[in-house]
Scaffold this active site. Structure first.
Site, mmCIF file in Angstrom:
data_model
loop_
_atom_site.group_PDB
_atom_site.id
_atom_site.type_symbol
_atom_site.label_atom_id
_atom_site.label_comp_id
_atom_site.label_asym_id
_atom_site.label_seq_id
_atom_site.Cartn_x
_atom_site.Cartn_y
_atom_site.Cartn_z
ATOM 1 C CB SER A 77 40.305 43.657 38.000
ATOM 2 O OG SER A 77 40.599 42.295 38.374
ATOM 3 C CE LYS A 93 42.918 41.584 40.975
ATOM 4 N NZ LYS A 93 42.277 40.953 39.802
ATOM 5 C CB SER A 96 41.081 40.387 35.702
ATOM 6 O OG SER A 96 39.846 41.031 35.497
#
Length: 465
Positions: free
Chosen positions: A154, A81, A178
């Site tokens: 997210s 990420k 997330s």
């Protein structure tokens, strides 16, 4: 080269690489080719580091030929990420103001992945600052199962890339859901470890006391392998725990026979898909020898999601103090709104939050002291369409409802594994959570692995070529 190479498990690819039935260069190139073909539409990557990945793969192949192995990820292409600092590679955390940020040092989790032999393919797209919306300048990732559906946030890029075969595993982060939201929406096995189990050093914060870093994979076994690499105390993050790291992958076959598993008797707001998936999970675990019973969630669990929004707002305001309000016009409206709310909170109101948070954590500790595991939905509505979310906007009640079964576990820090447990009418995955007491990741992962040995939901793949 296997025709389904891109969908092999991380474990299987690692074993074939070790046996020299595959080379890291070949696997990495094939994955990069797939990214080039599919990601212009799926938009899961913020940055692809193709040249660096192929160079690393060649070096790791040479080490394999010399009889050397760095560890369980030796030669396996994965991605992280884009809030995990990566030396020499832009790390923007989904934010326009950080697009030119090129760290000089890896985040601890990235360094540990590299030390274990992983080939880093690039950085995965995410929402602005890891909150609930992508920056207006970014095209959000697209759900590979059905473009009309949400990807989850997210860690949107992590969910899409791992599900679509654009990496063999990924790192995500979870502050309010997330890892779990994109795992359920993309059919993955995603682990939010106990807070303090995995270092956050070098990871851009949303809310320091809520942030968790964890693996997003296509099976519980792969998550166990990844956790074994990234877990453990870190001198660069004094909040990491000295509790010993277990042999997560080695113990994943322990099963659930004799374990006591609680299932919430009242699942507030749950739709038919959620109820069906929970009933299915309950039946499977009972058949595998677990003692399944109905339990009642503490009253504080129901109010936890609302408290989470306030807690997150204050901590996000702190995390962005250097750039907000100084560069407020460069922020998207959703993240800016959260920061503004945090800046307005009084010290007394914040103190009240801490009292309620401690009570919630204590109530969950008491509940989990009486059972081995807890089964929960991920969301009251099993799946969300993009247009439905857009129409709902940032209505506080809608947000709190969506966070009902995730955010309280970020407030308390308990570990939870999300697994696919079925499909909705449009063929989109529906997941559920397995929750345990602090630092019981080994038990959670073995339960998840047992479920996946008895079912095939984790083997379903999105309708891509």
């Amino acid at each position: 080269m296997p025709a389904d190479l891109h969908y092999l498990s991380l474990d299987e690819v690692a074993r074939r690489l070790k046996a020299r039935k595959l080379t890291s260069v070949a696997v990495t190139q094939a994955t990069l080719d797939r990214i080039a073909t599919l990601d212009p539409k799926l938009k899961s990557y913020a940055t692809v580091t193709a040249e660096r990945a192929l160079k690393d793969a060649a070096r790791l192949d040479a080490e394999t030929a010399a009889g050397k192995s760095r560890g369980p990820l030796h030669g396996v292409p994965i991605a992280v990420k884009d809030l995990c600092n990566t030396e020499g590679v832009a790390t923007a955390a989904g934010m326009a103001i950080h697009r030119a940020n090129v760290p000089a040092k890896d985040a601890t989790v990235v360094r540990r992945l590299k030390d274990a032999g992983a080939v880093i393919l690039g950085k995965l797209q995410m929402t602005e600052g890891a909150f609930g919306s992508h920056h207006p300048s970014i095209d959000p990732p697209v759900n590979p199962w059905h473009a009309a559906y949400w990807t989850g946030v997210s860690s949107s890029g992590s969910g899409v890339a791992t599900a679509a075969g654009l990496c063999f595993a990924s790192l995500g982060s979870d502050t309010g859901g997330s890892i779990r939201f994109p795992s359920t929406m993309n059919g993955l096995s995603g682990l939010k470890p106990t807070w303090g189990r995995v270092s956050r050093a070098g990871v851009f914060p949303l809310a320091d006391s809520l942030d968790h870093v964890g693996p997003m994979c296509r099976s519980a076994l792969d998550s166990a392998i990844m956790l074994g690499v990234i877990a453990g105390a870190d001198q660069d993050d004094p909040t990491t725990s000295p509790v010993a790291v277990a042999d997560y992958a080695g113990g994943v076959g322990a099963g659930v026979k004799g374990l006591s598993i609680g299932v919430a008797g009242k699942v507030a707001g749950a739709d038919d898909d959620v109820r069906r998936i929970l009933a299915h999970a309950e039946e499977v675990f009972a058949r595998l020898g677990a003692k399944v019973s109905k339990i009642e969630l503490p009253a504080s669990f129901e109010t936890g999601s609302r408290d989470w929004v306030a807690q997150c707002a204050v901590e996000t305001a702190l995390a962005h103090a250097e750039t907000y309000p100084a560069r407020a016009t460069e922020y998207g409206a959703v993240l800016a709104g959260l920061i503004e709310a945090g800046r307005k909170m009084s010290a007394v109101d914040y103190a009240r939050l801490q009292v309620r948070r401690a009570a919630l954590t204590g109530a969950l500790n008491s509940l989990l002291a009486g059972i081995d595991l807890l089964i929960l939905p991920v969301m009251p509505n099993a799946t969300w369409k993009v247009e439905t979310l857009a129409a709902a906007g940032r209505d506080p009640e809608m947000v709190a409802s969506r966070l009902r079964y995730t955010a309280p576990l970020d407030l308390s820090g308990h570990p939870t594994l999300t697994l696919p447990g079925g499909l909705n009418g449009d063929g989109v995955p529906v997941g559920f959570q397995i929750v345990g007491g602090a630092f019981t990741e080994a038990r959670i992962l073995s339960a998840g692995h047992a479920f996946q040995l008895a079912t095939d939901w984790h083997l379903k793949r999105p309708p891509l070529q």
